[in-house]
Design a protein around this motif. Structure first.
Motif, PDB file in Angstrom:
ATOM      1  N   PHE A  31      44.451 -34.923  21.721  1.00 48.55           N
ATOM      2  CA  PHE A  31      43.944 -34.152  22.415  1.00 48.55           C
ATOM      3  C   PHE A  31      43.045 -34.882  23.594  1.00 48.55           C
ATOM      4  CE2 PHE A  31      44.650 -30.332  19.610  1.00 48.55           C
ATOM      5  CZ  PHE A  31      45.515 -29.732  20.376  1.00 48.55           C
ATOM      6  N   SER A  42      41.436 -26.482  30.013  1.00 47.48           N
ATOM      7  CA  SER A  42      42.631 -26.823  29.143  1.00 47.48           C
ATOM      8  C   SER A  42      42.651 -28.203  28.463  1.00 47.48           C
ATOM      9  CB  SER A  42      43.980 -26.603  30.030  1.00 47.48           C
ATOM     10  OG  SER A  42      44.263 -25.308  30.294  1.00 47.48           O
ATOM     11  N   MET A  44      44.574 -31.455  27.054  1.00 51.99           N
ATOM     12  CA  MET A  44      45.946 -31.885  27.189  1.00 51.99           C
ATOM     13  C   MET A  44      46.148 -32.358  25.841  1.00 51.99           C
ATOM     14  SD  MET A  44      46.530 -31.198  30.338  1.00 51.99           S
ATOM     15  CE  MET A  44      47.979 -32.192  30.963  1.00 51.99           C
ATOM     16  N   CYS A  45      47.636 -32.346  25.480  1.00 48.25           N
ATOM     17  CA  CYS A  45      47.878 -32.945  24.231  1.00 48.25           C
ATOM     18  C   CYS A  45      49.224 -33.603  24.586  1.00 48.25           C
ATOM     19  CB  CYS A  45      48.443 -31.591  23.538  1.00 48.25           C
ATOM     20  SG  CYS A  45      49.264 -31.983  21.767  1.00 48.25           S
ATOM     21  N   TYR A  46      48.996 -35.087  23.885  1.00 51.92           N
ATOM     22  CA  TYR A  46      49.717 -36.119  24.296  1.00 51.92           C
ATOM     23  C   TYR A  46      50.368 -36.706  22.861  1.00 51.92           C
ATOM     24  CZ  TYR A  46      47.612 -36.081  28.941  1.00 51.92           C
ATOM     25  OH  TYR A  46      46.972 -35.599  30.131  1.00 51.92           O
ATOM     26  N   GLY A  92      51.169 -24.802  29.660  1.00 58.24           N
ATOM     27  CA  GLY A  92      50.503 -25.891  29.352  1.00 58.24           C
ATOM     28  C   GLY A  92      50.409 -26.736  30.790  1.00 58.24           C
ATOM     29  N   SER A  96      51.066 -32.150  29.392  1.00 60.34           N
ATOM     30  CA  SER A  96      50.958 -31.822  28.102  1.00 60.34           C
ATOM     31  C   SER A  96      51.845 -31.235  27.069  1.00 60.34           C
ATOM     32  CB  SER A  96      49.570 -30.709  28.252  1.00 60.34           C
ATOM     33  OG  SER A  96      49.090 -30.508  26.821  1.00 60.34           O
ATOM     34  N   ASN A  99      53.481 -27.633  27.285  1.00 64.69           N
ATOM     35  CA  ASN A  99      53.915 -27.263  28.355  1.00 64.69           C
ATOM     36  C   ASN A  99      55.358 -26.847  28.086  1.00 64.69           C
ATOM     37  OD1 ASN A  99      54.522 -26.420  30.984  1.00 64.69           O
ATOM     38  ND2 ASN A  99      55.050 -28.680  31.747  1.00 64.69           N
ATOM     39  N   ARG A 104      49.605 -21.922  25.451  1.00 65.73           N
ATOM     40  CA  ARG A 104      49.076 -23.337  25.832  1.00 65.73           C
ATOM     41  C   ARG A 104      47.635 -23.243  25.249  1.00 65.73           C
ATOM     42  NH1 ARG A 104      44.852 -22.958  29.756  1.00 65.73           N
ATOM     43  NH2 ARG A 104      44.565 -20.463  30.571  1.00 65.73           N
TER      44      ARG A 104
END
Length: 121
Positions: A31, A42, A44-46, A92, A96, A99, A104
């Motif tokens: 994150f 929010s 972000m998740c990668y 999301g 991310s 999404n 989200r």
């Protein structure tokens, strides 16, 4: 450069379950809390290999084995809070991994309690 965890992040059980779904689909993730300085921002998740953590990023802690980072400037705005990753209905961020799942991640915050000098004595 090794990142030092500040242990200032946690997740709701719903967010942990949602995160497990995303990891099952994409493998290890991270994150990054980007933008916004307020409750309701929010994260972000990668995929872990797709996001380069910069020298100016601060590692807040981990949710399970998932590291959570924030930019140094964002950390300055939030350094007196504990961040809680939650999940809510919605879409999301564009890049991310949450999404397109109709849910989200959302960051909530609580102010850290700092004992006064009288309470410490």
């Amino acid at each position: 450069m090794d990142k030092i965890s500040l242990g200032k992040v946690s997740a709701t059980p719903e967010a942990e379950a949602f995160l497990a779904e995303i990891i099952a689909d994409h493998g290890p993730v991270l994150f990054h809390q980007s933008g916004g300085c307020c409750d309701g921002s929010s994260p972000m998740c990668y995929p872990r290999g797709d996001f380069i953590v910069g020298d100016g990023d601060v590692m807040l802690g981990e949710i399970g084995d998932t590291p959570v980072y924030i930019s140094a400037s964002q950390y300055e705005a939030w350094k007196h809070t504990n961040l809680i990753i939650d999940v809510v209905p919605g879409r999301g961020g564009m890049f991310s991994l949450d999404n397109g799942r109709e849910r989200r991640f959302l960051t909530r915050s609580t102010i850290c309690v700092v004992p006064s000098a009288i309470e410490r004595d």
